[in-house]
Design a protein around this motif. Structure first.
Motif, PDB file in Angstrom:
ATOM      1  N   ALA A  56       0.615  -1.014   0.101  1.00  0.00           N
ATOM      2  CA  ALA A  56       0.129   0.086  -0.313  1.00  0.00           C
ATOM      3  C   ALA A  56       1.033   1.040  -0.195  1.00  0.00           C
ATOM      4  O   ALA A  56       0.529   2.552  -0.409  1.00  0.00           O
ATOM      5  N   PHE A  57       1.944   0.972   1.332  1.00  0.00           N
ATOM      6  CA  PHE A  57       3.022   2.656   0.617  1.00  0.00           C
ATOM      7  C   PHE A  57       3.619   2.224  -0.140  1.00  0.00           C
ATOM      8  O   PHE A  57       3.342   3.078  -0.875  1.00  0.00           O
ATOM      9  N   LEU A  58       4.038   1.113  -0.974  1.00  0.00           N
ATOM     10  CA  LEU A  58       4.777   1.809  -2.118  1.00  0.00           C
ATOM     11  C   LEU A  58       4.013   1.961  -3.559  1.00  0.00           C
ATOM     12  O   LEU A  58       3.967   3.198  -4.900  1.00  0.00           O
ATOM     13  N   LEU A  59       2.415   1.785  -3.391  1.00  0.00           N
ATOM     14  CA  LEU A  59       1.862   2.208  -4.336  1.00  0.00           C
ATOM     15  C   LEU A  59       1.612   3.737  -4.282  1.00  0.00           C
ATOM     16  O   LEU A  59       1.614   3.944  -5.199  1.00  0.00           O
ATOM     17  N   SER A  60       1.145   4.126  -3.330  1.00  0.00           N
ATOM     18  CA  SER A  60       1.390   5.636  -2.607  1.00  0.00           C
ATOM     19  C   SER A  60       2.537   6.273  -3.469  1.00  0.00           C
ATOM     20  O   SER A  60       2.205   7.168  -4.235  1.00  0.00           O
ATOM     21  N   GLU A  61       3.386   5.644  -3.420  1.00  0.00           N
ATOM     22  CA  GLU A  61       4.553   6.397  -3.908  1.00  0.00           C
ATOM     23  C   GLU A  61       5.080   6.277  -5.018  1.00  0.00           C
ATOM     24  O   GLU A  61       5.074   6.781  -5.789  1.00  0.00           O
ATOM     25  N   GLY A  62       4.523   5.165  -5.921  1.00  0.00           N
ATOM     26  CA  GLY A  62       4.143   4.844  -7.697  1.00  0.00           C
ATOM     27  C   GLY A  62       3.120   6.221  -7.539  1.00  0.00           C
ATOM     28  O   GLY A  62       3.893   6.807  -9.212  1.00  0.00           O
TER      29      GLY A  62
END
Length: 247
Positions: A56-62
């Motif tokens: 979820a965090f990595l998607l937000s960064e993406g």
């Protein structure tokens, strides 16, 4: 002075994928220990729960760094569709199980909500409505982590400049998810404290991802080609399904 430990996005991805694969392997290939309490026979759930929080965090960064969000959305949507049969075969024993959809549907809905909401620059009520609709759609689809998963991505994205507040809100969501899961199990299975406590408290273990997120310093690190990251999800599920078929 000692150098501060820092984690790159590549290292976060590696941790997320390894925990996810461990979770799927244990769930699909190793049955519960007969007669053992739930927390003993399925302790891997507690260990691997941080996986989705990291995704979820990595998607937000993406979503922050993506040059073309529409292409990003298309890739997520296509991966969700392509992964559904491997997901059902590996984890549910059938080609198509309507009651459970893979996690990329959840990630797609979260990314869609962010993209659609930001295209409505001055329409706050509409933006909030889109985010709520994405949460509702995840529940109706019965995708992994459903509304909790979508909400986590939204919190990580919209509060990314306030790391402390961001993690506090994420912890609140996990706590809410714990309560909702426990109540649902009590409703479905009666007063089985062992089961209700176990499945409820399991959500809170996603907070074990928070120390890794705090160590993240915004650098991409040495990443594999995008195609490999996208392929890992359906391919490992297909391998698990094949192993189940020949056992």
């Amino acid at each position: 002075m000692k150098q501060k430990i820092q984690i790159t996005a590549a290292e976060l991805k590696t941790a997320a994928y390894l925990l996810m694969i461990l979770n799927h392997v244990m769930y699909a290939l190793f049955p519960k220990i007969p007669g053992a309490p739930a927390w003993v026979s399925e302790i891997h759930w507690f260990i691997t729960r941080p996986s989705f929080v990291l995704f979820a965090f990595l998607l937000s960064e993406g979503m922050v760094y993506s040059r073309n969000r529409h292409k990003y959305l298309a890739r997520l949507g296509l991966l969700a569709l392509l992964s559904e049969i491997p997901f059902d075969l590996a984890l549910h024993g059938g080609i198509w199980v309507s009651g459970s959809q893979n996690v990329f549907f959840t990630l797609f809905l979260a990314a869609f909500a962010i993209t659609a909401a930001e295209e409505l620059e001055n329409e706050e009520s509409m933006r909030a409505g889109i985010c709520l609709a994405a949460c509702a759609a995840a529940v109706l689809l019965r995708s992994d982590y459903d509304a909790l998963g979508v909400a986590l991505v939204l919190v990580f994205y919209y509060y990314r400049h306030q790391r402390g507040k961001c993690l506090f809100l994420a912890a609140c969501l996990l706590f809410f998810g714990m309560g909702a899961k426990a109540l649902w199990d009590l409703r479905s299975y009666g007063w089985l404290w062992d089961r209700a406590w176990y499945y409820g408290a399991m959500e809170l273990h996603g907070a074990l991802a928070f120390p890794l997120i705090l160590l993240y310093h915004g650098e991409k690190g040495r990443q594999l080609p995008k195609s490999i990251y996208y392929a890992i999800y359906p391919v490992h599920l297909l391998l698990i399904a094949l192993i189940k078929a020949v056992r």
